[in-house]
Every structure is written in structure tokens, then in C-alpha cells.
Design a protein around this motif. Structure first.
Motif: not given
Length: 128
Positions: A55-56, A70
Motif C-alpha cells: 500500500g505504500s 492507484s
């Protein structure tokens, strides 16, 4: 066999926006780095924005506040929303993916040399 296919490039005036997509297939690794890089003839490949599967996210200084990376895991697609485009953003934009390790910060993913798989690229041209 991993395949990455970029789309969404084009010509736009300064201040405009584009959204790039990278459709990924054949990716079997669950922990990974993916990202967007750009290249201008005669210059080194430059990191734009990268994401780690944890997620980083990491952005290059020149695009912070203007670009957003994204991903849609259900669609196996990586996106790059580019706003407030400048002529200096003109380049071939390439999507890349590589297996990684769990506890890796996204700035490690920013290194183009770690990537095993690359798409052919999509051209972005910004006119003043």
C-alpha cells in the motif's frame, strides 16, 4: 508470462489532464512493486510514481501534488492520473512490475533497475 500494456497517452495542452492505464496479465506474485516511469530520448529513465503491494506509495518530486497513482486489483490495472500537466512532462510513459518482499518501503520500488517486466509505453505530449 507477464504482460503489461499501457494506454491513455496523447497530446494535451499545458494545464490539462490525462489518465494512463496499465493492464497487467500473467502476474502471479502477490508481493510486488509496480510503477510508472518515463523516458525522453537521450535521457535516463526517470521514476514518476510507484506503489508497493503493501500500500505504500512514492512520488517523484517533480510530480508530487499533480499526479496520483492507484490500482484496481480486481481489474489487474494500474492507473496514473496526471493533472496540471506541464511541457516538461512530455515523455514516453512506461509501466513496470516486479516481485518484491513484504517489508519494503515504496522508495525502494522507485529504482527502475529492480524491475523485471516493462510495458511498451504510451506517449504523452504536452504543448505550451
Amino acid at each position: 508470462q507477464v504482460q503489461l500494456v499501457e494506454s491513455g497517452g496523447g497530446s494535451v495542452q499545458a494545464g490539462g489532464s490525462l489518465r494512463l492505464s496499465c493492464a497487467a496479465s500473467g502476474v502471479t506474485y502477490r508481493v510486488y512493486c509496480m510503477g510508472w516511469f518515463r523516458q525522453v530520448p537521450g535521457k535516463e529513465r526517470e521514476g514518476v510514481a510507484v506503489i508497493h503491494s503493501g500500500g505504500s506509495i512514492y512520488y517523484g518530486d517533480s510530480v508530487k501534488g499533480r499526479f496520483t497513482i492507484s490500482q484496481d486489483n480486481a481489474r489487474n490495472t494500474l492507473y496514473l492520473q496526471m493533472n496540471s500537466l506541464k511541457p516538461e512532462d512530455t515523455a514516453m510513459y512506461l509501466c513496470a512490475a516486479t516481485p518484491s518482499q513484504t517489508f519494503i518501503s515504496a522508495d525502494y520500488c522507485y529504482r527502475p533497475g529492480i524491475y523485471n517486466h516493462w510495458g511498451p509505453g504510451t506517449q504523452v505530449t504536452v504543448s505550451s
